[in-house]
Write a protein that holds these residues in place. Structure first.
Motif, mmCIF file in Angstrom:
data_model
loop_
_atom_site.group_PDB
_atom_site.id
_atom_site.type_symbol
_atom_site.label_atom_id
_atom_site.label_comp_id
_atom_site.label_asym_id
_atom_site.label_seq_id
_atom_site.Cartn_x
_atom_site.Cartn_y
_atom_site.Cartn_z
ATOM 1 N N LEU A 63 0.832 -1.215 0.000
ATOM 2 C CA LEU A 63 0.000 0.000 0.000
ATOM 3 C C LEU A 63 0.864 1.262 0.000
ATOM 4 C CD1 LEU A 63 -2.858 -1.088 2.429
ATOM 5 C CD2 LEU A 63 -3.004 -0.735 -0.037
ATOM 6 N N LEU B 2 -5.093 -6.563 12.788
ATOM 7 C CA LEU B 2 -4.849 -7.518 11.696
ATOM 8 C C LEU B 2 -3.832 -8.579 12.107
ATOM 9 C CD1 LEU B 2 -4.637 -5.123 8.591
ATOM 10 C CD2 LEU B 2 -6.424 -6.804 9.047
ATOM 11 N N LEU C 82 -5.222 -17.063 13.474
ATOM 12 C CA LEU C 82 -5.447 -17.984 12.360
ATOM 13 C C LEU C 82 -4.317 -19.015 12.285
ATOM 14 C CD1 LEU C 82 -6.960 -18.851 9.801
ATOM 15 C CD2 LEU C 82 -5.701 -17.110 8.542
ATOM 16 N N TYR D 82 -7.211 6.751 -1.541
ATOM 17 C CA TYR D 82 -7.995 6.340 -0.367
ATOM 18 C C TYR D 82 -8.760 5.040 -0.642
ATOM 19 C CZ TYR D 82 -7.117 10.405 2.591
ATOM 20 O OH TYR D 82 -6.510 11.332 3.403
ATOM 21 N N VAL E 183 -7.990 2.636 -2.736
ATOM 22 C CA VAL E 183 -7.061 1.494 -2.786
ATOM 23 C C VAL E 183 -6.677 1.067 -1.363
ATOM 24 C CG1 VAL E 183 -4.698 0.819 -3.400
ATOM 25 C CG2 VAL E 183 -6.129 1.962 -5.078
ATOM 26 N N ILE E 184 -6.322 2.044 -0.531
ATOM 27 C CA ILE E 184 -5.878 1.722 0.834
ATOM 28 C C ILE E 184 -7.020 1.102 1.651
ATOM 29 C CG2 ILE E 184 -5.201 2.768 3.039
ATOM 30 C CD1 ILE E 184 -3.361 4.624 1.421
ATOM 31 N N LEU E 185 -8.148 1.795 1.682
ATOM 32 C CA LEU E 185 -9.256 1.304 2.519
ATOM 33 C C LEU E 185 -9.822 -0.004 1.960
ATOM 34 C CD1 LEU E 185 -11.037 4.695 3.248
ATOM 35 C CD2 LEU E 185 -9.404 3.475 4.696
ATOM 36 N N THR F 124 -8.212 -2.310 0.173
ATOM 37 C CA THR F 124 -7.286 -3.427 0.405
ATOM 38 C C THR F 124 -7.320 -3.873 1.868
ATOM 39 O OG1 THR F 124 -5.858 -2.540 -1.315
ATOM 40 C CG2 THR F 124 -4.878 -4.163 0.158
ATOM 41 N N LEU F 125 -7.236 -2.908 2.773
ATOM 42 C CA LEU F 125 -7.222 -3.264 4.194
ATOM 43 C C LEU F 125 -8.545 -3.922 4.610
ATOM 44 C CD1 LEU F 125 -5.376 -0.249 5.850
ATOM 45 C CD2 LEU F 125 -4.496 -2.536 5.426
ATOM 46 N N TYR G 291 -8.639 -7.460 3.120
ATOM 47 C CA TYR G 291 -7.695 -8.331 3.848
ATOM 48 C C TYR G 291 -8.251 -8.693 5.233
ATOM 49 C CZ TYR G 291 -3.331 -9.845 6.075
ATOM 50 O OH TYR G 291 -2.365 -10.564 6.758
ATOM 51 N N GLY G 292 -8.777 -7.697 5.925
ATOM 52 C CA GLY G 292 -9.334 -7.924 7.268
ATOM 53 C C GLY G 292 -10.504 -8.897 7.242
ATOM 54 N N LEU H 12 -9.319 -12.414 6.549
ATOM 55 C CA LEU H 12 -8.738 -13.024 7.754
ATOM 56 C C LEU H 12 -9.830 -13.528 8.690
ATOM 57 C CD1 LEU H 12 -5.710 -10.837 8.922
ATOM 58 C CD2 LEU H 12 -5.675 -13.105 7.911
ATOM 59 N N LEU H 13 -10.860 -12.688 8.873
ATOM 60 C CA LEU H 13 -11.965 -13.080 9.764
ATOM 61 C C LEU H 13 -12.654 -14.348 9.253
ATOM 62 C CD1 LEU H 13 -13.786 -9.765 10.774
ATOM 63 C CD2 LEU H 13 -12.396 -11.245 12.205
ATOM 64 N N ARG I 283 -11.429 -16.649 7.228
ATOM 65 C CA ARG I 283 -10.528 -17.816 7.325
ATOM 66 C C ARG I 283 -10.434 -18.312 8.766
ATOM 67 N NH1 ARG I 283 -4.956 -16.350 4.795
ATOM 68 N NH2 ARG I 283 -4.485 -18.501 5.300
ATOM 69 N N GLU I 284 -10.408 -17.347 9.697
ATOM 70 C CA GLU I 284 -10.316 -17.710 11.111
ATOM 71 C C GLU I 284 -11.581 -18.458 11.547
ATOM 72 O OE1 GLU I 284 -9.220 -14.398 13.670
ATOM 73 O OE2 GLU I 284 -9.989 -15.488 15.397
#
Lengths: 251, 79
Positions: free
Chosen positions: A103, A218, A225, B9, B11-13, B15-16, B19-20, B23-24, B26-27
């Motif tokens: 990023l 994160l 995980l 903005y 792209v950043i928001l 992507t994050l 990704y978040g 992760l949730l 997958r967890e």
């Protein structure tokens, strides 16, 4: 048989993590609101300065993530503190660091196009940052190379420490070489002056804090995980063993 | 305002956020699998309560199971 694990049942840590997540989300929302709608345009950069409320925090979080990964790797390599949790922490932190480095590169490129007229230049800072991204991608690939747990964890830890050498090079590259990228402007180590003031400074500070919280959230989820995946492997083994046991009794 | 600023903005928001959420998800999936595996292992273990030797013995080797021969026989043992 293993009792239901900490990772399986909801606990106080999960609640804390949820609170952290909400706080991070509110912080990021406030940064975006202040950055896009409240702060004034810059005298020289105009509205493009608004990208700088998020771009430096991305770089900071990437450095922080790699710092944590290196520290955890060091703790794993040191026999007295060797524990699986440090290997997991290193992996989790480095993965989040790679996302933030990506990023950093993309947001910097988006800022560079209207400012410098190009998407990319082989400037020392940009080049060393791209190298950092590739090094930690390599580290994540190294972690996936099969092997005995301890052997894999040790070689990964060494890989993380080698990759970390590039972090101070990235940071100091604007001082060491003639760079197109501007020198630090928040706290310049050479002039000891701050070039950001008022609402701009507060918004930037909030950006640093908020994205740091996002990183913690994160990395913690990534760690959990990894913990579950390790547990899953163990449980899978236990199921197989229990089935063998049942077959043996039946036979 | 400026197309570049909005793009940065987003792209950043984006992507994050992606990704978040990944992760949730997958967890959550991993937690379900681990829970299921735990129950499965408990069920399988409930079929009998054999010694550790039983686990190591080949399924057809009843004598080894009965006498715990596998557990006692170390590498290089002639028994």
């Amino acid at each position: 048989m293993r009792a239901p694990t900490r990772a399986v049942r909801p606990d106080r840590a999960a609640v804390t993590l949820r609170v952290l997540g909400v706080t991070a989300l509110v912080g990021v929302a406030a940064t975006v609101w202040l950055g896009l709608f409240v702060t004034p345009p810059d005298e020289f950069m105009g509205n493009l300065v608004r990208l700088l409320y998020v771009h430096p925090p991305m770089a900071w979080v990437a450095f922080l993530a790699y710092g944590v990964a290196s520290l955890a790797s060091l703790l794993y390599l040191w026999p007295r503190t060797r524990a699986e949790r440090f290997d997991r922490l290193a992996g989790a932190s480095a993965e989040v660091g790679v996302v933030f480095t990506g990023l950093t590169l993309v947001s910097g490129s988006i800022w560079g196009r209207p400012t410098w007229g190009v998407w990319w230049v082989w400037d020392p800072l940009l080049t060393t940052t791209a190298l950092l991204f590739v090094l930690y991608l390599g580290y994540l690939a190294l972690r996936r190379v099969p092997g005995e747990f301890d052997v894999r964890a040790r070689r990964s830890a060494i890989g993380a420490l080698i990759a970390f050498i590039d972090v101070p090079i990235v940071y100091l590259s604007v001082e060491w070489w003639r760079s197109l990228h501007q020198a630090p402007t928040v706290l310049n180590p050479t002039t000891h002056k701050t070039y950001v003031h008022g609402s701009m400074a507060w918004t930037l500070l909030l950006g640093f804090v908020s994205f740091t919280l996002v990183y913690i959230w994160l990395a913690t989820h990534r760690y959990r995980l990894a913990e579950l995946q390790d547990l899953e492997d163990t449980e899978g083994l236990e199921v197989a063993l229990a089935e063998r046991r049942a077959e043996a009794v039946a036979g | 305002m400026n197309g570049y600023v909005e793009a940065g903005y987003v792209v950043i928001l984006g992507t994050l956020g992606t990704y978040g959420l990944t992760l949730l998800a997958r967890e959550r999936a991993a937690r379900r699998r681990v829970g299921a595996a735990s129950i499965e292992a408990s069920t399988a273990a409930g079929a009998g309560a054999p010694a550790k030797a039983d686990i190591l013995a080949p399924p057809g080797d009843a004598s080894a199971v009965k006498h715990g021969a596998v557990e006692q026989a170390g590498p290089g043992s002639t028994s």
